[in-house]
Enzyme design. Structure first.
Site, PDB file in Angstrom:
ATOM      1  CG  HIS A   1      -0.107   0.275   2.503  1.00  0.00           C
ATOM      2  ND1 HIS A   1       0.556  -0.722   3.151  1.00  0.00           N
ATOM      3  CD2 HIS A   1       0.150   1.411   3.198  1.00  0.00           C
ATOM      4  CE1 HIS A   1       1.175  -0.223   4.206  1.00  0.00           C
ATOM      5  NE2 HIS A   1       0.954   1.062   4.256  1.00  0.00           N
TER       6      HIS A   1
HETATM    7  C1  UD1 Z   1      -1.865   5.562   5.683  1.00  0.00           C
HETATM    8  C2  UD1 Z   1      -0.580   6.144   6.245  1.00  0.00           C
HETATM    9  C3  UD1 Z   1       0.548   5.129   6.092  1.00  0.00           C
HETATM   10  C4  UD1 Z   1       0.152   3.814   6.729  1.00  0.00           C
HETATM   11  C5  UD1 Z   1      -1.188   3.332   6.182  1.00  0.00           C
HETATM   12  C6  UD1 Z   1      -1.647   2.100   6.909  1.00  0.00           C
HETATM   13  C7  UD1 Z   1      -0.167   8.558   6.105  1.00  0.00           C
HETATM   14  C8  UD1 Z   1       0.522   9.625   5.364  1.00  0.00           C
HETATM   15  N1  UD1 Z   1      -0.176   7.355   5.533  1.00  0.00           N
HETATM   16  O1  UD1 Z   1      -1.679   5.321   4.304  1.00  0.00           O
HETATM   17  O2  UD1 Z   1       1.717   5.627   6.709  1.00  0.00           O
HETATM   18  O3  UD1 Z   1       1.155   2.873   6.450  1.00  0.00           O
HETATM   19  O4  UD1 Z   1      -2.173   4.356   6.361  1.00  0.00           O
HETATM   20  O5  UD1 Z   1      -2.563   1.362   6.173  1.00  0.00           O
HETATM   21  O6  UD1 Z   1      -0.714   8.798   7.163  1.00  0.00           O
HETATM   22  N2  UD1 Z   1      -9.177   4.577   1.607  1.00  0.00           N
HETATM   23  C9  UD1 Z   1     -10.391   3.934   1.602  1.00  0.00           C
HETATM   24  N3  UD1 Z   1     -10.932   3.586   2.812  1.00  0.00           N
HETATM   25  C10 UD1 Z   1     -10.344   3.848   3.998  1.00  0.00           C
HETATM   26  C11 UD1 Z   1      -9.115   4.508   3.987  1.00  0.00           C
HETATM   27  C12 UD1 Z   1      -8.539   4.862   2.790  1.00  0.00           C
HETATM   28  O7  UD1 Z   1     -10.966   3.662   0.560  1.00  0.00           O
HETATM   29  O8  UD1 Z   1     -10.911   3.486   5.054  1.00  0.00           O
HETATM   30  C13 UD1 Z   1      -8.550   4.915   0.309  1.00  0.00           C
HETATM   31  C14 UD1 Z   1      -8.872   6.326  -0.161  1.00  0.00           C
HETATM   32  O9  UD1 Z   1      -9.022   6.307  -1.539  1.00  0.00           O
HETATM   33  C15 UD1 Z   1      -7.612   7.089   0.201  1.00  0.00           C
HETATM   34  C16 UD1 Z   1      -6.522   6.029   0.038  1.00  0.00           C
HETATM   35  O10 UD1 Z   1      -7.131   4.815   0.435  1.00  0.00           O
HETATM   36  O11 UD1 Z   1      -7.393   8.213  -0.607  1.00  0.00           O
HETATM   37  C17 UD1 Z   1      -5.294   6.284   0.871  1.00  0.00           C
HETATM   38  O12 UD1 Z   1      -5.648   6.434   2.245  1.00  0.00           O
HETATM   39  P1  UD1 Z   1      -4.773   7.337   3.238  1.00  0.00           P
HETATM   40  O13 UD1 Z   1      -5.342   7.240   4.596  1.00  0.00           O
HETATM   41  O14 UD1 Z   1      -4.560   8.695   2.673  1.00  0.00           O
HETATM   42  O15 UD1 Z   1      -3.354   6.687   3.183  1.00  0.00           O
HETATM   43  P2  UD1 Z   1      -2.897   5.160   3.332  1.00  0.00           P
HETATM   44  O16 UD1 Z   1      -2.343   4.745   2.024  1.00  0.00           O
HETATM   45  O17 UD1 Z   1      -3.989   4.346   3.922  1.00  0.00           O
HETATM   46  N1  UDP Z   2      -3.270  -6.231   8.684  1.00  0.00           N
HETATM   47  C1  UDP Z   2      -4.534  -6.786   8.918  1.00  0.00           C
HETATM   48  N2  UDP Z   2      -5.277  -7.175   7.838  1.00  0.00           N
HETATM   49  C2  UDP Z   2      -4.840  -7.053   6.557  1.00  0.00           C
HETATM   50  C3  UDP Z   2      -3.545  -6.497   6.337  1.00  0.00           C
HETATM   51  C4  UDP Z   2      -2.799  -6.080   7.422  1.00  0.00           C
HETATM   52  O1  UDP Z   2      -4.945  -6.935  10.067  1.00  0.00           O
HETATM   53  O2  UDP Z   2      -5.564  -7.416   5.639  1.00  0.00           O
HETATM   54  C5  UDP Z   2      -2.486  -5.760   9.838  1.00  0.00           C
HETATM   55  C6  UDP Z   2      -1.106  -6.365   9.980  1.00  0.00           C
HETATM   56  O3  UDP Z   2      -1.172  -7.529  10.755  1.00  0.00           O
HETATM   57  C7  UDP Z   2      -0.309  -5.265  10.652  1.00  0.00           C
HETATM   58  C8  UDP Z   2      -0.995  -3.996  10.216  1.00  0.00           C
HETATM   59  O4  UDP Z   2      -2.246  -4.378   9.660  1.00  0.00           O
HETATM   60  O5  UDP Z   2      -0.390  -5.345  12.062  1.00  0.00           O
HETATM   61  C9  UDP Z   2      -0.170  -3.292   9.192  1.00  0.00           C
HETATM   62  O6  UDP Z   2      -0.896  -2.253   8.627  1.00  0.00           O
HETATM   63  P1  UDP Z   2      -0.496  -1.582   7.272  1.00  0.00           P
HETATM   64  O7  UDP Z   2       0.318  -2.515   6.469  1.00  0.00           O
HETATM   65  O8  UDP Z   2      -1.752  -1.057   6.681  1.00  0.00           O
HETATM   66  O9  UDP Z   2       0.345  -0.319   7.727  1.00  0.00           O
HETATM   67  P2  UDP Z   2       1.888  -0.076   8.091  1.00  0.00           P
HETATM   68  O10 UDP Z   2       2.274  -1.019   9.161  1.00  0.00           O
HETATM   69  O11 UDP Z   2       2.669  -0.241   6.842  1.00  0.00           O
HETATM   70  O12 UDP Z   2       1.911   1.342   8.529  1.00  0.00           O
END
Ligand code: UD1
Ligand code: UDP
Length: 379
Positions: free
Chosen positions: A209
């Site tokens: 992601h």
């Molecule tokens: C965010 C964090 C990242 C973290 C990740 C965990 C920042 C800058 N980024 O990235 O560090 O590793 O979360 O997963 O804070 N969206 C949905 N539903 C949701 C949430 C998001 O559809 O519930 C979609 C939207 O299109 C959105 C995109 O995902 O624009 C990105 O979501 P966003 O929260 O901006 O960043 P992440 O990639 O989730």
């Molecule tokens: N995770 C989860 N379900 C999923 C994918 C990830 O519960 O389908 C959990 C995973 O075990 C870990 C956390 O989400 O604890 C990691 O989140 P993510 O990769 O979104 O964010 P990051 O750690 O890179 O910030």
């Protein structure tokens, strides 16, 4: 004492759960503030249920948007809550926009900040996460640091040794506790149940992601080309919403989804995900938390990045950085799939993230600082 915890995304919920629980056990007054950055049921609510933690007292529902918009809305919402609630300390976790917003607001209100998972550095300022974690560290009062390596990063930047606490990572607490619960409960999510993972010989769990991967077409193509070659394994891919959106935008979703050995499913709840990862032969990921969980669960991991703020996993021997390079992904995956000695060596890597008592050590330190009046001195 009153503790305010700020969280907003899936990994923050998982990693703060053990601390929220520990605060409750000690009957310390607390509030939990959800920024609403993650809002889909499978990216947020499901974790409050699976991890059995109190529902947030506030949700400021910032939703998705640009960094400026998201962070600005968070700051506005967090400021209001902190002015009303007047906590003694605000806890932020990791490196998301909530960490930046929470740290900026709390420091300007002269409220002490505890940065959980402080001191990590990728030394890559193109990553929003690196900016967030560095800025949060500048504002923080107490630093809860997973490993000595991360403590050294902070010492090198001139932070005082007195405020650094090496606690391990709370992800180990969450992982150990919930794997047991998951095993008792079994798989709940229909899409995972239907895959019959018990009957699979080689499971590759894939998650990605990270913006620098999934928003760049050449990188996604490199990864997909590698996945095509690993067709003797079952690749299970619980897809992050960001990744689903960009794969669709690049016209690559169907190509990947049509591969017989690739199973794209929706994001899993924590218990189901632990059952999947712990049954895997290999984890392919660009996730921060998953690099830590892989070594905690003794599952070899290949990180789809060219740097990591978790270098301990690499030096311990449990993780290899492969970027989005087809050849590097395939050759390293083949070694793990085909060479038992190689795979065993990776599995035996010693987990650098502690014993699963990180939440206890964190709350011990906060209680001690509070008792000594140190939370009142944030200058
Ligand atoms: C965010 C964090 C990242 C973290 C990740 C965990 C920042 C800058 N980024 O990235 O560090 O590793 O979360 O997963 O804070 N969206 C949905 N539903 C949701 C949430 C998001 O559809 O519930 C979609 C939207 O299109 C959105 C995109 O995902 O624009 C990105 O979501 P966003 O929260 O901006 O960043 P992440 O990639 O989730
Ligand atoms: N995770 C989860 N379900 C999923 C994918 C990830 O519960 O389908 C959990 C995973 O075990 C870990 C956390 O989400 O604890 C990691 O989140 P993510 O990769 O979104 O964010 P990051 O750690 O890179 O910030």
């Amino acid at each position: 004492m009153k503790i305010a915890t700020i969280l907003g995304t899936r990994p923050e919920i998982i990693k703060m759960a053990p601390i929220i629980d520990e605060i409750s056990k000690r009957n310390i007054d607390q509030i939990v503030l959800h920024t609403g950055q993650h809002y889909d049921e499978e990216m947020s609510d499901t974790f409050f249920r699976d991890l059995d933690i109190r529902t947030p007292d506030y949700n400021i529902q910032v939703g998705s948007g640009t960094h400026g918009k998201q962070t600005g809305l968070m700051m506005k919402g967090i400021e209001k809550v902190l002015l009303d609630e007047k906590p003694d300390i605000v806890l932020v976790q990791g490196d998301t926009n909530a960490v930046l917003a929470g740290a900026l607001v709390a420091s300007k209100l002269h409220i002490a900040i505890g940065h959980v998972e402080a001191g990590l550095r990728s030394f890559d300022m193109t990553m929003p996460e690196e900016i967030n974690r560095r800025a949060a560290d500048v504002c923080s009062t107490m630093y809860f640091i997973p490993t000595a390596e991360s403590a050294i990063n902070l010492l090198a930047e001139g932070y005082s040794r007195k405020n650094l606490f090496i606690t391990g990572n709370t992800v180990v607490d969450a992982c150990f506790r919930h794997l047991k619960i998951a095993k008792k409960r079994g798989i709940k999510e229909k899409s995972l149940k239907e895959l019959n993972i018990d009957k699979m010989d080689n499971i590759l769990t894939l998650t990605m992601h990270r913006a620098e991967n999934v928003d760049v077409k050449e990188r996604v193509v490199g990864i997909i080309e590698a996945l095509k070659e690993l067709d003797d394994a079952d690749i299970i891919f619980p897809i992050h919403p960001r990744t689903k959106n960009t794969l669709e935008k690049f016209g690559l979703f169907d190509e990947l989804n049509n591969l017989e050995h690739v199973h794209i499913i929706k994001p899993l709840g924590y218990l189901d995900f632990l059952l999947l990862t712990s049954a895997s032969t290999l984890i392919l990921t660009d996730s921060g938390g998953l690099q830590e969980e892989a070594i905690t669960l003794s599952v070899p991991s290949l990180t789809l990045r060219y740097n990591t703020e978790r270098p301990e996993t690499v030096t311990a021997g449990g993780n290899i950085l492969v970027g989005s390079d087809r050849e590097a992904i395939v050759s390293n995956a083949r070694k793990i799939l085909d060479n038992k000695n190689f795979a065993d060596k990776m599995k035996n890597a010693i987990n650098p993230y502690g014993q699963g008592d990180s939440a206890k050590l964190t709350v011990d330190a906060i209680e001690d600082y509070h008792a000594r009046g140190l939370l009142d001195i944030v200058a």
